[in-house]
Design an enzyme around this catalytic site. Structure first.
Site, PDB file in Angstrom:
ATOM      1  N   LEU A 183      -6.512  -8.164   0.641  1.00 27.54           N
ATOM      2  CA  LEU A 183      -6.493  -9.440   2.002  1.00 27.54           C
ATOM      3  C   LEU A 183      -6.264  -9.137   3.087  1.00 27.54           C
ATOM      4  CD1 LEU A 183      -3.539 -11.092   0.084  1.00 27.54           C
ATOM      5  CD2 LEU A 183      -5.814 -11.553  -0.351  1.00 27.54           C
ATOM      6  N   ARG A 184      -7.779 -10.188   4.133  1.00 30.34           N
ATOM      7  CA  ARG A 184      -7.555  -9.821   5.201  1.00 30.34           C
ATOM      8  C   ARG A 184      -7.016 -10.651   6.097  1.00 30.34           C
ATOM      9  NH1 ARG A 184     -14.205 -10.812   5.102  1.00 30.34           N
ATOM     10  NH2 ARG A 184     -13.157 -12.008   4.163  1.00 30.34           N
ATOM     11  N   LYS A 198      -7.756  -8.629  15.898  1.00 31.04           N
ATOM     12  CA  LYS A 198      -9.044  -9.215  15.681  1.00 31.04           C
ATOM     13  C   LYS A 198      -8.610 -11.320  15.884  1.00 31.04           C
ATOM     14  CE  LYS A 198      -8.781 -10.001  10.947  1.00 31.04           C
ATOM     15  NZ  LYS A 198      -9.044  -9.488   9.426  1.00 31.04           N
ATOM     16  N   PHE A 211     -19.400  -4.269   8.030  1.00 32.46           N
ATOM     17  CA  PHE A 211     -18.212  -3.312   9.219  1.00 32.46           C
ATOM     18  C   PHE A 211     -18.945  -2.258   9.584  1.00 32.46           C
ATOM     19  CE2 PHE A 211     -13.949  -3.990   8.278  1.00 32.46           C
ATOM     20  CZ  PHE A 211     -14.206  -5.272   7.570  1.00 32.46           C
ATOM     21  N   CYS A 238      -2.996  -1.726   8.870  1.00 33.74           N
ATOM     22  CA  CYS A 238      -3.320  -1.704   7.431  1.00 33.74           C
ATOM     23  C   CYS A 238      -4.584  -0.429   8.155  1.00 33.74           C
ATOM     24  CB  CYS A 238      -4.863  -2.916   6.725  1.00 33.74           C
ATOM     25  SG  CYS A 238      -3.875  -3.709   6.933  1.00 33.74           S
ATOM     26  N   ASN A 272      -9.923   1.559   2.096  1.00 39.41           N
ATOM     27  CA  ASN A 272      -9.502   1.205   3.187  1.00 39.41           C
ATOM     28  C   ASN A 272     -10.017   2.314   4.562  1.00 39.41           C
ATOM     29  OD1 ASN A 272      -8.440  -1.481   3.400  1.00 39.41           O
ATOM     30  ND2 ASN A 272      -6.763  -1.007   4.337  1.00 39.41           N
ATOM     31  N   THR A 274       0.721  -0.645  -0.003  1.00 39.31           N
ATOM     32  CA  THR A 274       0.052  -0.255   0.069  1.00 39.31           C
ATOM     33  C   THR A 274       1.093   1.126  -0.202  1.00 39.31           C
ATOM     34  OG1 THR A 274      -1.245  -1.204   0.565  1.00 39.31           O
ATOM     35  CG2 THR A 274      -2.078   1.402   1.338  1.00 39.31           C
ATOM     36  N   GLU A 278      -3.482  -4.459  -2.806  1.00 34.38           N
ATOM     37  CA  GLU A 278      -4.317  -6.396  -2.012  1.00 34.38           C
ATOM     38  C   GLU A 278      -5.477  -6.136  -1.321  1.00 34.38           C
ATOM     39  OE1 GLU A 278      -3.758  -6.991   1.075  1.00 34.38           O
ATOM     40  OE2 GLU A 278      -2.617  -5.515   1.932  1.00 34.38           O
TER      41      GLU A 278
END
Ligand code: UGA
Length: 449
Positions: free
Chosen positions: A154-155, A321, A250, A261, A209, A122, A152
């Site tokens: 991706l989580r 998380k 979310f 991120c 994001n 990023t 990307e």
């Protein structure tokens, strides 16, 4: 079979390398950290990510995935080079590009054939052009190359699933032929492919994001209003989410976002916008709301326990998380420090994060499981919504605690059930009886009630 070099075996690079090799490509993954590469050669993953170890092992055995610290080895016969290195926050919140710069230089110095350089890290808008300049100025002799941005999405915790089932693939380049070649690599994933220019692709990542972070801060602000007015934010979010324009994702209120991120990317976007004098009011509000979430557990526990001095508090969950051992910018770090500063004695249990967390929280005693954690506690705080916490035997937990007090920072328990079990329970943004009595209808004046 295409050959791909992946530079950087952090979480993005390693998942990218493992997944592209699983799609049948030959992938050489490079990192300058010898310890990491030696570990990977022995089958040791530098991060915890569900399914990753098995995927790496399978493709390593099949001869499609290998690891190296040598740029000449990684670039030899590679048609593509993915840059997947870290972009940490600099002192003023800007993205620090030293690793991107170093990779671009090394690629330039070691490439021996035409190459498509794809940036997945990023990076601030404009970095793709800058990478192209670095490569041009560091090539010992001119060799054709193109730069493509492929952000990307991706989580952590579901990165492999996300890689294999993307909502979209975004490709940005000034060289359409190169973008088409990278699109070919992604065809087996059958996602919509957006081909655009470099700067727009870089911006899509930040805007995505920042929008998700905005949803989180928005619902957290609504949670405070719900709590004050006696409404239940979980049901409010569910009711809102049925509207397709809003969507159900979310909108989980709680302790706010953490990780490597959102905090860094919202800050970097605000930094870019500030530099351009565009006055990004929402981005600053999103960050401010998020940092205030971390003060809530201390305030609530002080209210519920009548002070924290000498009280034993158990933290359920430490990672930012579930399904990861990542502690980067985890709300639990700030919460723990605030509880310790208020005089509480702290214990914690996390299903996979304790090894990473212990050096960061030297004054917190780690417990072997949730039941041992609760034993003798004056209160519990839920920091992370691990599934296994939802299945605990709460009667056993209640009986072992000194006082049955829970602050549920992730709203994983049902307030009524917890009250029925005899807990003094508070979630986030869930109207509780005390709040309901305070409601005034002044704001409804002039409207039918
Ligand atoms: C995030 C994005 O979701 C990915 O699409 C993106 O690729 C990635 O950042 C990145 O830029 O690399 P990640 O940081 O792994 O992924 O985690 P998320 O699942 O998005 O959660 C971020 C934080 O938001 C967590 O602390 C989580 O607890 C919090 N969150 C999430 C909430 O507080 N409420 C929600 O409703 C959702």
């Amino acid at each position: 079979m295409k050959q791909i070099a992946v530079v950087g075996v952090g979480y993005v690079g390693l998942v990218t390398a493992a997944c592209f090799s699983d799609l049948g490509n030959r992938v050489v993954a490079l990192d300058i950290n010898e310890e990491k590469i030696e570990g990977l050669k022995r089958g040791q993953m530098p991060i915890y990510e569900p399914g990753l170890k098995e995927l790496v092992e399978r493709n390593d055995k099949a001869g499609r995935l290998s690891f190296t610290t040598s740029y000449p080895e990684a670039l030899d016969s590679s048609e593509f080079a993915f840059i997947c290195v870290g972009t940490p926050s600099g002192v003023e919140g800007e993205a620090d590009l030293k690793y991107v710069e170093a990779s671009a230089r090394s690629i330039a110095e070691n490439m021996t054939a035409p190459l498509v350089v794809i940036n997945k890290s990023t990076v601030p808008v404009g970095t793709g052009d800058w990478v192209a300049d670095i490569i041009t100025s560091h090539q010992p002799e001119p060799i054709d190359f193109a730069v493509v941005s492929c952000p990307e999405f991706l989580r952590e915790g579901s990165a492999i699933l996300d890689f294999m089932n993307p909502h979209r693939t975004v490709l940005g380049s000034l060289d359409r032929e190169a973008a088409d070649k990278v699109a070919q690599l992604h065809l087996p994933l059958r996602s919509p492919i957006v081909i655009t220019d470099l700067r727009t692709a870089e911006m899509i990542k930040y805007a995505s994001n920042a929008f998700l972070a905005t949803k989180i801060s928005f619902i957290n602000e609504i949670a405070d209003v719900c709590e004050a007015l006696g409404a239940d934010v979980k049901e409010v979010a569910a009711g809102m989410g049925f509207d397709e324009r809003i969507g159900p994702h979310f909108l989980e209120a709680g302790l706010g976002y953490g990780g490597s991120c959102f905090p860094k990317d919202v800050q970097a976007l605000a930094f870019m916008a500030d530099e351009m004098n565009t006055d990004p009011k929402i981005l600053h509000a999103v960050m401010e709301i998020n940092s205030q979430r971390r003060l809530i557990p201390v305030q609530r526990l002080e209210e519920m326990l009548g002070g924290l001095k000498g009280k034993v508090v158990g933290m359920l969950g430490l990672t930012f998380k579930p399904n990861t051992d990542d502690m980067r910018d985890a709300p639990s770090l700030d919460i723990a420090n605030a509880l310790l500063a208020a005089g509480a004695k702290l214990r914690a249990f996390d299903p996979v994060g304790m090894q990473v967390a212990q050096p960061l929280l030297p004054d917190v005693e780690m417990a072997p499981d949730a039941y041992a954690l609760a034993d003798g506690c004056d209160a519990l705080v839920v920091n992370t919504d691990w599934n296994e916490f939802k299945q605990l035997n709460m009667t056993r937990i209640r009986d072992s605690m000194r006082q049955p007090v829970i602050f549920d920072g992730r709203n994983i328990y049902d307030p009524q059930k917890m009250a029925d079990l005899g807990f003094q329970y508070r979630g986030v943004g869930r109207g509780y009886d005390g709040a309901k009595t305070k409601v005034s209808l002044k704001s409804a004046k002039g409207h039918a009630v």
